[in-house]
Design an enzyme around this catalytic site. Sequence first.
Site, PDB file in Angstrom:
ATOM      1  N   ASP A 141    -117.965 -69.037  13.487  1.00 27.71           N
ATOM      2  CA  ASP A 141    -117.978 -67.474  13.078  1.00 27.71           C
ATOM      3  C   ASP A 141    -118.093 -67.428  12.177  1.00 27.71           C
ATOM      4  O   ASP A 141    -118.403 -66.120  11.813  1.00 27.71           O
ATOM      5  CB  ASP A 141    -117.498 -66.532  14.229  1.00 27.71           C
ATOM      6  CG  ASP A 141    -118.953 -66.158  15.572  1.00 27.71           C
ATOM      7  OD1 ASP A 141    -120.150 -66.731  15.531  1.00 27.71           O
ATOM      8  OD2 ASP A 141    -118.345 -65.849  16.576  1.00 27.71           O
ATOM      9  N   GLN A 180    -115.741 -66.341  21.971  1.00 27.67           N
ATOM     10  CA  GLN A 180    -117.010 -65.221  22.774  1.00 27.67           C
ATOM     11  C   GLN A 180    -115.710 -63.366  22.682  1.00 27.67           C
ATOM     12  O   GLN A 180    -114.969 -64.069  23.308  1.00 27.67           O
ATOM     13  CB  GLN A 180    -117.262 -65.222  24.121  1.00 27.67           C
ATOM     14  CG  GLN A 180    -118.377 -64.192  24.186  1.00 27.67           C
ATOM     15  CD  GLN A 180    -119.255 -64.163  23.232  1.00 27.67           C
ATOM     16  OE1 GLN A 180    -120.092 -65.574  23.030  1.00 27.67           O
ATOM     17  NE2 GLN A 180    -120.001 -63.127  22.861  1.00 27.67           N
ATOM     18  N   LYS A 202    -126.754 -68.834  24.587  1.00 20.97           N
ATOM     19  CA  LYS A 202    -126.276 -69.802  23.204  1.00 20.97           C
ATOM     20  C   LYS A 202    -126.124 -71.440  24.091  1.00 20.97           C
ATOM     21  O   LYS A 202    -126.500 -72.050  23.421  1.00 20.97           O
ATOM     22  CB  LYS A 202    -124.444 -69.345  22.729  1.00 20.97           C
ATOM     23  CG  LYS A 202    -124.367 -67.856  22.252  1.00 20.97           C
ATOM     24  CD  LYS A 202    -122.666 -67.488  21.745  1.00 20.97           C
ATOM     25  CE  LYS A 202    -123.198 -66.299  21.123  1.00 20.97           C
ATOM     26  NZ  LYS A 202    -121.707 -65.484  21.134  1.00 20.97           N
TER      27      LYS A 202
END
Length: 276
Positions: A116, A93, A49
């Site tokens: 997210d 994460q 990422k």
Amino acid sequence: MAIILDGKKLRDEIVETLKLEVAKYEKKPTLAVILAGENPASKIYVNNKEKIAQKIGINSIVINYPQNVSESEILNKINELNNDKNVTAILVQLPLPEAISKDKIINAIDPSKDVDGFGLYNFGKLFSGQVPTVYPCTPKGVLLLLDKYGIEIEGKHAVVVGRSNIVGKPMAQMLLNRNATVTLCHSYTKNLEQIIKTADILISAVGKNIIQGKMIKPNCVIVDVGIFKDDSGKTRGDVDFEQCSKIASYISPVPGGVGPMTIASLMLNTVELFKK
Ligand code: NAP
């Protein structure tokens, strides 16, 4: 032979477009990533990422914590990032170390920085049919891939296997919002094979090799979200690609399908939050 839904190619196109867009901005988006613990797969994902963000011109900050980090330490950091005007997107994460409440942590993120889209505010908006600040990355990536190949969703029977909060549930809801008729399956589903046989669009997000050629409807569209290592250490998806690619009309490979699209969606979301 089925047409391959090439996530890597589409990701590269999206990255190029975002790069040109971000180059126009004087101030750049900043994505902060919290990584707790020693999960090797998580480290690889975060690394990937970071690399793609840098390629686009997005600033990325990775905050590493050891396995024994306390919940309050992460909550304090999220509070700090929420109040930092330079940070425009925050990602935690997953998975987090077991002692830490994932829900508490995710819901501490300011909804306007929840890249997210997993927090209750954005999730609630999605499930009430409203437009969330951003859509969860993996299902968003799946829909971008289907749209790229001109696959019709409205009125189709979409079967989603797997009901996690990060993939299956939002995937089913997003397909429903696009007027598909959706069946959401899980480990307690009876007659899974019969249901899969009726899928025009099959999306599998389980993490086990469960979809064989004999189970699918001829000319269906298959999106394989699953990723796991088989006994020989090879990266596999949920779908028997060899068998199913001879029967389906479109199929996504593993690797090279949904994985790159999840990262592309994360980058799109980061830029969207920055603009908002
Ligand atoms: P998860 O939280 O473990 O959920 C797995 C789901 O599969 C659960 O809903 C479970 O049902 C269901 N399931 C398990 N065995 C089943 C069976 N035999 N038949 C039908 N359903 C079954 O996993 P996740 O986080 O959603 O991830 C799923 C897979 O996608 C994993 O391989 C993960 O690595 C991969 N993934 C890939 C990406 C990407 O970018 N490509 C992103 C996220 C995840 P119950 O709810 O009843 O337990």
